[in-house]
Design an enzyme around this catalytic site. Structure first.
Site, PDB file in Angstrom:
ATOM      1  N   ARG A 227      28.611  67.817  79.404  1.00 24.46           N
ATOM      2  CA  ARG A 227      27.490  67.042  78.882  1.00 24.46           C
ATOM      3  C   ARG A 227      27.739  66.690  77.404  1.00 24.46           C
ATOM      4  NH1 ARG A 227      22.334  66.524  81.098  1.00 24.46           N
ATOM      5  NH2 ARG A 227      22.719  67.938  82.817  1.00 24.46           N
TER       6      ARG A 227
ATOM      7  N   MET B 156      18.341  58.147  82.923  1.00 24.31           N
ATOM      8  CA  MET B 156      18.035  59.310  83.750  1.00 24.31           C
ATOM      9  C   MET B 156      19.000  60.488  83.550  1.00 24.31           C
ATOM     10  SD  MET B 156      15.307  58.098  84.799  1.00 24.31           S
ATOM     11  CE  MET B 156      14.404  58.698  86.205  1.00 24.31           C
ATOM     12  N   ARG B 157      19.455  60.692  82.324  1.00 26.62           N
ATOM     13  CA  ARG B 157      20.237  61.897  82.006  1.00 26.62           C
ATOM     14  C   ARG B 157      19.440  62.729  81.011  1.00 26.62           C
ATOM     15  NH1 ARG B 157      23.634  62.869  85.622  1.00 26.62           N
ATOM     16  NH2 ARG B 157      24.735  64.305  84.247  1.00 26.62           N
TER      17      ARG B 157
ATOM     18  N   HIS C   6       7.760  56.926  79.467  1.00 23.82           N
ATOM     19  CA  HIS C   6       7.605  57.811  80.618  1.00 23.82           C
ATOM     20  C   HIS C   6       6.430  57.309  81.463  1.00 23.82           C
ATOM     21  CE1 HIS C   6       7.894  61.495  82.920  1.00 23.82           C
ATOM     22  NE2 HIS C   6       6.579  61.579  82.848  1.00 23.82           N
TER      23      HIS C   6
ATOM     24  N   ASP D 253      10.229  65.304  78.019  1.00 22.15           N
ATOM     25  CA  ASP D 253       8.948  64.581  78.075  1.00 22.15           C
ATOM     26  C   ASP D 253       7.842  65.264  77.269  1.00 22.15           C
ATOM     27  OD1 ASP D 253      10.208  62.780  79.815  1.00 22.15           O
ATOM     28  OD2 ASP D 253       9.598  63.911  81.581  1.00 22.15           O
TER      29      ASP D 253
HETATM   30  C1  GAR Z   1      10.358  53.161  84.349  1.00 20.30           C
HETATM   31  O1  GAR Z   1       9.217  53.267  85.143  1.00 20.30           O
HETATM   32  C2  GAR Z   1      10.396  54.259  83.316  1.00 20.30           C
HETATM   33  O2  GAR Z   1       9.127  54.608  82.815  1.00 20.30           O
HETATM   34  C3  GAR Z   1      10.966  55.407  84.108  1.00 20.30           C
HETATM   35  O3  GAR Z   1      11.980  54.826  84.892  1.00 20.30           O
HETATM   36  C4  GAR Z   1      11.617  53.467  85.160  1.00 20.30           C
HETATM   37  C5  GAR Z   1      12.771  52.588  84.765  1.00 20.30           C
HETATM   38  O4  GAR Z   1      12.577  51.278  85.202  1.00 20.30           O
HETATM   39  N1  GAR Z   1      11.480  56.428  83.273  1.00 20.30           N
HETATM   40  C6  GAR Z   1      11.487  57.706  83.584  1.00 20.30           C
HETATM   41  O5  GAR Z   1      11.045  58.144  84.623  1.00 20.30           O
HETATM   42  C7  GAR Z   1      12.085  58.623  82.514  1.00 20.30           C
HETATM   43  N2  GAR Z   1      11.711  59.964  82.754  1.00 20.30           N
HETATM   44  P1  GAR Z   1      13.369  50.087  84.573  1.00 20.30           P
HETATM   45  O6  GAR Z   1      14.858  50.429  84.695  1.00 20.30           O
HETATM   46  O7  GAR Z   1      13.006  48.904  85.405  1.00 20.30           O
HETATM   47  O8  GAR Z   1      12.953  49.941  83.145  1.00 20.30           O
END
Ligand code: GAR
Length: 215
Positions: free
Chosen positions: A67, A92-93, A111, A147
């Site tokens: 990492r 998402m990492r 979030h 978060d």
């Molecule tokens: C979004 O809903 C964002 O809030 C979430 O992933 C999605 C990405 O969508 N983020 C998380 O869950 C982070 N913990 P996008 O690629 O269309 O912006």
């Protein structure tokens, strides 16, 4: 004021990234999207960034054995491009304390829940299971705990009887696209900053920037 140089970190389709790019294309926006970086070479958002004339870079986490070495590569990419500020947009990492501390006060995330409710994943499913009547999204400074960082801006949506995970996600996402550029604008023009673990709102707190709620 100099426009701040912003990097957007993504892992997927990048719809929030698009909303940031579109906002920053306005000449009066106090920041420019200088780089889009994905940990997944196949992220759809990379093509969309390129189409907007923005440098799109993939740093595949699978190519690194630790990492730390993966994050060092990201850090180097950001520093070599003089990036001032990082926006996580569906990245998402989970980031280590090392990386988070290097970018302390200069990295925000969006979030899909009203934090501190529903940290982690499957936020819409869990909101429906809990029977909450309001749900939404949050922009927050990134701290080592997942978060959990100080809140810059939130948008609220109603949970409507009969909602499914998909219908609720769609309603929240529409607000994410409005909220994230507003929050970034407040940070770039100095109206919101991180100060001793709290968000300091200066030059007047503006509900239009920090809070969106259903009419
Ligand atoms: C979004 O809903 C964002 O809030 C979430 O992933 C999605 C990405 O969508 N983020 C998380 O869950 C982070 N913990 P996008 O690629 O269309 O912006």
């Amino acid at each position: 004021m100099n426009r701040r140089r912003i990097a957007v970190l993504i892992s997927g389709r990048g719809s929030n990234m698009v909303s940031l790019i579109e906002a920053a294309q306005k000449t009066e926006f106090p920041g420019e999207i200088a780089l889009v970086l994905s940990n997944r070479p196949d992220a759809g958002g990379l093509e969309r960034a390129k189409a907007s004339g923005i440098e799109a870079l993939a740093i595949d986490h699978k190519a690194y054995s630790t990492r730390e070495s993966f994050e060092q590569a990201i850090d180097e990419a950001l520093r070599s491009r003089d990036i001032d500020f990082v926006c996580l947009a569906g990245f998402m990492r989970v980031l280590t304390s090392w990386f988070v501390e290097r970018w302390e006060g200069r990295m925000i995330n969006i979030h899909p829940s009203l934090l501190p409710l529903f940290r982690g994943t499957h936020t819409h499913k869990r909101a429906l299971e809990e029977g909450v009547l309001v749900h939404g999204c949050t922009v927050h400074f990134v701290v080592p705990e997942l978060d959990a960082g100080p809140i810059v801006a939130q948008a609220v949506v109603p949970v409507i009887p009969g909602d499914t995970e998909d219908s609720l996600a769609k309603r929240v996402l529409a607000q994410e696209h409005l909220l994230y550029p507003q929050a970034l604008r407040m940070i770039c023009d100095g109206r919101a900053s991180l100060d001793r673990g709290r968000v300091l709102f200066t030059k007047g707190w503006n509900a239009e920037g920090a809070l969106r709620s259903p009419s």
